[in-house]
Each structure stands twice: as structure tokens, then as C-alpha cells.
Design an enzyme around this catalytic site. Sequence first.
Site, PDB file in Angstrom:
ATOM      1  N   ASN A  31       0.899  -1.244   0.086  1.00 57.62           N
ATOM      2  CA  ASN A  31       0.123  -0.013   0.038  1.00 57.62           C
ATOM      3  C   ASN A  31       0.830   1.307  -0.085  1.00 57.62           C
ATOM      4  O   ASN A  31       1.986   1.191   0.584  1.00 57.62           O
ATOM      5  CB  ASN A  31      -0.932  -0.055   1.161  1.00 57.62           C
ATOM      6  CG  ASN A  31      -0.236  -0.162   2.446  1.00 57.62           C
ATOM      7  OD1 ASN A  31       0.674  -0.882   2.537  1.00 57.62           O
ATOM      8  ND2 ASN A  31      -0.922   0.251   3.468  1.00 57.62           N
ATOM      9  N   GLU A  83      -3.319  -4.412  -2.894  1.00 58.57           N
ATOM     10  CA  GLU A  83      -3.951  -5.228  -4.029  1.00 58.57           C
ATOM     11  C   GLU A  83      -3.682  -4.696  -5.191  1.00 58.57           C
ATOM     12  O   GLU A  83      -3.311  -5.195  -6.481  1.00 58.57           O
ATOM     13  CB  GLU A  83      -5.220  -5.594  -3.867  1.00 58.57           C
ATOM     14  CG  GLU A  83      -5.578  -6.623  -2.664  1.00 58.57           C
ATOM     15  CD  GLU A  83      -5.608  -5.818  -1.414  1.00 58.57           C
ATOM     16  OE1 GLU A  83      -5.151  -4.740  -1.317  1.00 58.57           O
ATOM     17  OE2 GLU A  83      -6.137  -6.578  -0.289  1.00 58.57           O
ATOM     18  N   CYS A 139     -10.020  -5.265   1.380  1.00 58.21           N
ATOM     19  CA  CYS A 139     -11.152  -4.540   1.502  1.00 58.21           C
ATOM     20  C   CYS A 139     -12.355  -4.751   0.386  1.00 58.21           C
ATOM     21  O   CYS A 139     -11.759  -5.459  -0.633  1.00 58.21           O
ATOM     22  CB  CYS A 139     -10.741  -2.977   1.412  1.00 58.21           C
ATOM     23  SG  CYS A 139     -10.242  -2.473  -0.380  1.00 58.21           S
ATOM     24  N   CYS A 170     -10.828  -4.123  -3.203  1.00 58.46           N
ATOM     25  CA  CYS A 170     -10.039  -4.802  -3.679  1.00 58.46           C
ATOM     26  C   CYS A 170     -10.351  -6.125  -4.042  1.00 58.46           C
ATOM     27  O   CYS A 170      -9.842  -6.940  -5.107  1.00 58.46           O
ATOM     28  CB  CYS A 170      -8.846  -5.036  -2.612  1.00 58.46           C
ATOM     29  SG  CYS A 170      -7.695  -3.333  -2.718  1.00 58.46           S
TER      30      CYS A 170
HETATM   31  N1  THU Z   1      -5.191  -1.470   2.599  1.00 61.27           N
HETATM   32  C1  THU Z   1      -4.688  -2.424   1.735  1.00 61.27           C
HETATM   33  O1  THU Z   1      -3.582  -2.160   1.208  1.00 61.27           O
HETATM   34  N2  THU Z   1      -5.456  -3.620   1.399  1.00 61.27           N
HETATM   35  C2  THU Z   1      -6.595  -3.795   1.874  1.00 61.27           C
HETATM   36  O2  THU Z   1      -7.197  -4.438   1.453  1.00 61.27           O
HETATM   37  C3  THU Z   1      -7.049  -3.118   3.205  1.00 61.27           C
HETATM   38  C4  THU Z   1      -6.252  -1.611   3.147  1.00 61.27           C
HETATM   39  C5  THU Z   1      -4.348  -0.381   3.121  1.00 61.27           C
HETATM   40  C6  THU Z   1      -4.700   0.829   2.639  1.00 61.27           C
HETATM   41  C7  THU Z   1      -4.242   1.820   3.711  1.00 61.27           C
HETATM   42  O3  THU Z   1      -3.106   2.523   3.078  1.00 61.27           O
HETATM   43  C8  THU Z   1      -4.267   1.015   4.810  1.00 61.27           C
HETATM   44  O4  THU Z   1      -4.452  -0.394   4.594  1.00 61.27           O
HETATM   45  C9  THU Z   1      -5.294   1.583   5.812  1.00 61.27           C
HETATM   46  O5  THU Z   1      -6.394   1.240   5.529  1.00 61.27           O
END
Ligand code: THU
Length: 303
Positions: A214, A227, A257, A260
Site C-alpha cells: 500500500n 492489491e 477491502c 480490492c
Molecule cells: N489496505 C490495503 O492495502 N489493502 C486492503 O485490502 C485493506 C487496506 C491499506 C490501505 C491503507 O493504506 C491502509 O491499509 C489502511 O486502510
Amino acid sequence: MAPHRNVELKARDDDPEATLAAALAHGAADQGVLTQVDTYFVAREGRLKLREQDGAGTLIAYARADEAVARTSAYHLVPAPDPAALKAALGDALGTVVVVEKFRRLLLWENVRIHLDAVEGLGTWLELEAVALADSDLTDEHRKVAELRAVLEIADEDVVATGYAAMLLEAGAATPRLVDLARRAMGRAYAPYSHFQVGVALRDEAGGLHAGANVENSSYPQGTCAEAAAISALITAGGHAIREVVVMADTELIVPCGGCRQRLSELAAPETPVHLAGPEGIRRTVTLGELLPLAFDLEEAKR
Ligand code: THU
């Protein structure tokens, strides 16, 4: 130099002794048993593998299967005088995707190679490889493969289109490597606002492995999920489909999430495994279909 051409057939073989006897009775010459170890490395472009055959090494770099047809020039065979050292160096620098180990009894019948393969973890297989003569229109090669097929009694249902590496990958051979990649990506995540680091690793349809982390932004909505980053890496490297997913974060149970799940469903199937991992490894495995039932699909929606 003109590329080599083969007419090939691969099939399951539950009775290699009978196949050997039938091949010998048909006039095939036994060339003995070879020990082959193929180590596939993580490569950004195309495929990279080291073949060790009875101690001798060859580094083989080639285009992805779907491009190889048009780009036969993108094929390199490099003698590797010290295969053990090369394997260690490439394994450390690039990472290893999968190792295919086999004993191959080689028989020759006219210009057809008959391989009786015993593959670690996959059982016994039979391969016919008619090496095309220069200028051949392949009619003769197809005829010879068909003749041997009849003699060796290879049934339709035993014939397969997949390679050994792909079969091992489908059986989970790359999962530990995907977990490693997700862990490294997670460690590199840029998450100064949430302090929640996520790493995702994906395996594509050709055995390519890709990772993403992320990346947040001081303008919060501009941040992207791990993702999305991993999917971009897969597409950029020439991948087309997602066959396996690892999502990792240092929390009780990370789940992708909602957005994603939709992103993954664009390139993955409902049965695609999604491993939910913590830093120490996989905690739970679900399918994408379980994570996103009734996924939106534009083609379906327009019907
Ligand atoms: N995040 C992801 O990278 N993937 C997910 O499926 C859930 C959330 C990241 C986004 C953000 O940078 C951090 O987690 C907090 O939401």
C-alpha cells in the site's frame, strides 16, 4: 539460426514398464536414464530457468508461452559451468518460483524422442517429441507421433496440455515464495498515516509472481491498496490472470477491502485461493468467491 520445431504430446502414464516394453518392441532405442532438475526463478520479463542434467548446467531464458510463438528469437541457452553457484546466486537475487525434479528415461525412435518421466510430486508421465527436420511441413512428424500414440496406447483422457512446472504451481508449490514476497512488500509499504502496512503477492497464469504494497498520500483519497499495486505489477510484467493470492498484514486476520475484492475478481476466478496471512505465514485460506459472492460482472449485467 532458424528456431527448432517439435510436434509434442504429453500424457499421464500409470504403467511405464508396459510403455517401455511396447516402445522397445516397436524398435525404439533405449538411451538410458537422465536426472533433470529445472529451477525456475522469479523474472520480471519472460521465464528464466536453470536446467541441471546429470551435473551439467544450462541457463534458459525464454519469452512467456503466449508470446513465444511470435517471438522465437527471444530464446537464450547459456551453458552454466558452475550450476550450483549460479542457482544459489539467482535464487538469492531473484527468488525461486518452483523446482521440477525428474528421472527421464530417453528412447529414440526415428526422429521422435520418447520420454518416460518420473516427476517428483507428480508421478509418471510419457512425452513424445518429434523433432522437425529443416523444411518439414510437419506432416511426417504428426504421422509419427500418431503412430507411436497408437502403439503405446495413449488414451485421450490421459493427454494433458500443461507443463510439469504449471502442475506443481497449481498444487501449491509457489505458495511459500508468495508468502515471502508478500512479507517483503509489506515491509516496504508506505503507510505513514495509517501505520497499517499491507503486502500482497500474486501468481499469474504463466507462473509469474508479482507483489505490491500500500502507498498512502497526504491527500488521503490518493492512497492505493497493496492489491492494486500488485495487480499493476502483474499487468505491467505481461500477466493476464490471477491464479493465487497472498494478502499479509500484522493483524489478527487481514481481509482485502471490498473494493480490492472487486479488483481481484476482474482477473481471478471465484475458485482462486486467497491466503490471509500474518508475518509468520498463512492463517486462513478462502476463495475469492467466498470473499465476494455475486461479484459485479459487466458482461453479466448487460445480459
Ligand atoms: N489496505 C490495503 O492495502 N489493502 C486492503 O485490502 C485493506 C487496506 C491499506 C490501505 C491503507 O493504506 C491502509 O491499509 C489502511 O486502510
